[in-house]
Design an enzyme around this catalytic site. Structure first.
Site, mmCIF file in Angstrom:
data_model
loop_
_atom_site.group_PDB
_atom_site.id
_atom_site.type_symbol
_atom_site.label_atom_id
_atom_site.label_comp_id
_atom_site.label_asym_id
_atom_site.label_seq_id
_atom_site.Cartn_x
_atom_site.Cartn_y
_atom_site.Cartn_z
ATOM 1 N N LEU A 32 0.820 -1.219 0.000
ATOM 2 C CA LEU A 32 0.000 0.000 0.000
ATOM 3 C C LEU A 32 0.850 1.265 0.000
ATOM 4 O O LEU A 32 1.874 1.356 0.675
ATOM 5 C CB LEU A 32 -0.930 -0.013 1.219
ATOM 6 C CG LEU A 32 -1.875 -1.216 1.316
ATOM 7 C CD1 LEU A 32 -2.783 -1.078 2.546
ATOM 8 C CD2 LEU A 32 -2.720 -1.374 0.052
ATOM 9 N N GLY A 35 -1.654 6.288 -2.763
ATOM 10 C CA GLY A 35 -2.813 6.145 -3.659
ATOM 11 C C GLY A 35 -3.874 5.280 -2.996
ATOM 12 O O GLY A 35 -5.049 5.659 -2.894
ATOM 13 N N HIS A 36 -3.445 4.119 -2.509
ATOM 14 C CA HIS A 36 -4.381 3.240 -1.781
ATOM 15 C C HIS A 36 -4.926 3.972 -0.553
ATOM 16 O O HIS A 36 -6.112 3.877 -0.242
ATOM 17 C CB HIS A 36 -3.663 1.976 -1.294
ATOM 18 C CG HIS A 36 -3.064 1.127 -2.377
ATOM 19 N ND1 HIS A 36 -1.710 1.032 -2.571
ATOM 20 C CD2 HIS A 36 -3.629 0.320 -3.311
ATOM 21 C CE1 HIS A 36 -1.461 0.193 -3.567
ATOM 22 N NE2 HIS A 36 -2.609 -0.245 -4.052
ATOM 23 N N GLN A 60 -5.444 -12.851 -12.359
ATOM 24 C CA GLN A 60 -5.386 -11.655 -13.210
ATOM 25 C C GLN A 60 -3.983 -11.406 -13.764
ATOM 26 O O GLN A 60 -3.750 -10.425 -14.462
ATOM 27 C CB GLN A 60 -5.927 -10.432 -12.480
ATOM 28 C CG GLN A 60 -5.033 -9.865 -11.394
ATOM 29 C CD GLN A 60 -5.699 -8.724 -10.660
ATOM 30 O OE1 GLN A 60 -6.673 -8.907 -9.956
ATOM 31 N NE2 GLN A 60 -5.184 -7.509 -10.838
ATOM 32 N N GLY A 153 -9.540 3.326 -7.893
ATOM 33 C CA GLY A 153 -8.771 4.477 -8.344
ATOM 34 C C GLY A 153 -8.870 4.685 -9.855
ATOM 35 O O GLY A 153 -8.934 3.716 -10.621
ATOM 36 N N SER A 191 2.369 3.890 -7.831
ATOM 37 C CA SER A 191 2.052 2.515 -8.202
ATOM 38 C C SER A 191 2.955 1.589 -7.396
ATOM 39 O O SER A 191 4.122 1.920 -7.141
ATOM 40 C CB SER A 191 2.323 2.308 -9.703
ATOM 41 O OG SER A 191 2.441 0.929 -9.983
ATOM 42 N N ARG A 193 4.244 -0.912 -8.473
ATOM 43 C CA ARG A 193 5.316 -1.370 -9.383
ATOM 44 C C ARG A 193 6.437 -0.329 -9.522
ATOM 45 O O ARG A 193 7.488 -0.657 -10.074
ATOM 46 C CB ARG A 193 4.735 -1.731 -10.752
ATOM 47 C CG ARG A 193 3.888 -3.006 -10.723
ATOM 48 C CD ARG A 193 3.491 -3.485 -12.095
ATOM 49 N NE ARG A 193 2.930 -4.837 -12.062
ATOM 50 C CZ ARG A 193 1.615 -5.132 -12.088
ATOM 51 N NH1 ARG A 193 0.720 -4.161 -12.152
ATOM 52 N NH2 ARG A 193 1.201 -6.385 -12.057
HETATM 53 P P1 AMP Z 1 -3.776 -2.335 -6.830
HETATM 54 O O1 AMP Z 1 -3.278 -2.659 -5.463
HETATM 55 O O2 AMP Z 1 -2.712 -1.862 -7.760
HETATM 56 O O3 AMP Z 1 -4.651 -3.412 -7.407
HETATM 57 O O4 AMP Z 1 -4.742 -1.085 -6.648
HETATM 58 C C1 AMP Z 1 -5.824 -1.123 -5.764
HETATM 59 C C2 AMP Z 1 -6.662 0.091 -5.976
HETATM 60 O O5 AMP Z 1 -5.892 1.264 -5.729
HETATM 61 C C3 AMP Z 1 -7.187 0.217 -7.419
HETATM 62 O O6 AMP Z 1 -8.529 0.690 -7.389
HETATM 63 C C4 AMP Z 1 -6.259 1.236 -8.010
HETATM 64 O O7 AMP Z 1 -6.812 1.959 -9.087
HETATM 65 C C5 AMP Z 1 -5.998 2.134 -6.834
HETATM 66 N N1 AMP Z 1 -4.766 2.905 -7.017
HETATM 67 C C6 AMP Z 1 -3.527 2.416 -7.281
HETATM 68 N N2 AMP Z 1 -2.654 3.432 -7.462
HETATM 69 C C7 AMP Z 1 -3.359 4.570 -7.333
HETATM 70 C C8 AMP Z 1 -3.034 5.962 -7.417
HETATM 71 N N3 AMP Z 1 -1.801 6.382 -7.679
HETATM 72 N N4 AMP Z 1 -4.025 6.852 -7.227
HETATM 73 C C9 AMP Z 1 -5.292 6.446 -6.973
HETATM 74 N N5 AMP Z 1 -5.662 5.162 -6.868
HETATM 75 C C10 AMP Z 1 -4.720 4.239 -7.046
#
Ligand code: AMP
Length: 284
Positions: A32, A35-36, A60, A153, A191, A193
């Site tokens: 996390l 963004g999260h 996925q 997001g 991100s 990543r």
């Molecule tokens: P993930 O862990 O990458 O699957 O992301 C989980 C959630 O967090 C998804 O809804 C993403 O779109 C959101 N998310 C990831 N990075 C960001 C960011 N920089 N800004 C806003 N939401 C984000």
């Protein structure tokens, strides 16, 4: 509260529902970042109770992708969720979600398949089956948690559009709350990543957000010709960027735009140091 089983989550949510409390769900793959954090904060703000799922969803990932090396930091994630005020962190094992032995075999799992029109383009083109895996796991999480609101997001805009379509088409009784992209001060979209990038790679990665901001600035000055907007954008890229796509699409239907307008999202995917990065910008 860190929970690992579907049964425990169901029991807790049942208690809340009995009390008439609203429930928010924030699905994540963990590692996390801010963004999260912004999604979790929104949920804590809007809902009586918040569940954050942390699950690196094997179905996925395509063959050859980073499933095995995807960062897993559950202890820190759990601490962060606690600090923000989330009530449950749901961290199931793949076996808990998909059953022992059947984890990566489509022959043993009922899938939710979004329309091909939405998945044959952008990230779906190179990540074949990715959105089937996303829709399937999100559907399962919706059924396990039965949230009133689910937070996603705009960083993953194609995913958000597909999930909105799934909720609409399958009459899933909840509201999706889209959340703005959180960026570093430099403009780089956060991100999990980004952790794979070196310091130099991070500098190269800035080109993505820079060129998107530039497109928006040009659009705001009155340029709506997509060829002209794209050509300026390409000048931000060099041999350190391996461009996968730069496309102008409708923000509801993902149809290709002939001219940029207020309903346009500009999507980009590119590899820097072989790390696949995505970003997007809304032109309105
Ligand atoms: P993930 O862990 O990458 O699957 O992301 C989980 C959630 O967090 C998804 O809804 C993403 O779109 C959101 N998310 C990831 N990075 C960001 C960011 N920089 N800004 C806003 N939401 C984000």
């Amino acid at each position: 509260m860190l929970l690992h089983t579907i049964k425990e989550v169901r029991e807790q949510v049942k208690e809340w529902k009995k009390q008439g409390l609203t429930v928010g769900l924030v699905p994540t793959m963990g590692a996390l970042h801010n963004g999260h954090k912004s999604l979790i904060e929104k949920s804590v703000d809007k809902c009586d109770k918040t569940v954050v799922s942390v699950f690196v969803n094997p179905i996925q990932f395509c063959p050859g992708e980073d499933l095995d090396k995807y960062p897993r930091t559950l202890e820190e994630d759990n601490k962060l969720c606690d600090e923000i005020g989330a009530d449950i962190v749901f961290a199931p094992t793949p076996a808990e979600m998909y059953g022992e032995g059947h984890i990566l075999s489509n022959d043993f799992l009922t899938y939710v398949i979004p329309p091909y029109f939405y998945t044959d383009k952008l990230c779906g083109k190179s990540r074949v089956g990715h959105f089937d895996g996303v829709c399937t796991v999100v559907n399962k999480l919706f059924n396990i948690v039965q949230p009133d609101f689910a937070f996603f997001g705009k960083k993953d805009m194609q995913q958000l559009i597909i999930l909105k379509k799934m909720v609409h088409d399958l009459n899933i009784p909840l509201e999706i709350i889209p959340c703005p992209i959180v960026r570093e001060q430099s403009g780089l979209a956060l991100s999990s990543r980004n952790k794979y990038l070196s310091d130099k790679g991070k500098v190269d990665a800035l080109a993505l957000s820079k060129l998107l901001f530039n497109i928006k600035a040009c659009y705001n000055k009155g340029v709506n010709d997509i060829k002209a907007l794209s050509e300026t954008a390409y000048s931000f890229l060099n041999e350190n960027h391996e461009l996968e796509y730069l496309e102008f699409r409708d923000k509801d239907t993902l149809e290709e735009k002939k001219f940029a307008d207020d309903n346009t999202v500009v999507f980009i995917a590119a590899r820097v140091e072989n790390v696949r990065l995505i970003d997007n910008i809304e032109l309105n």
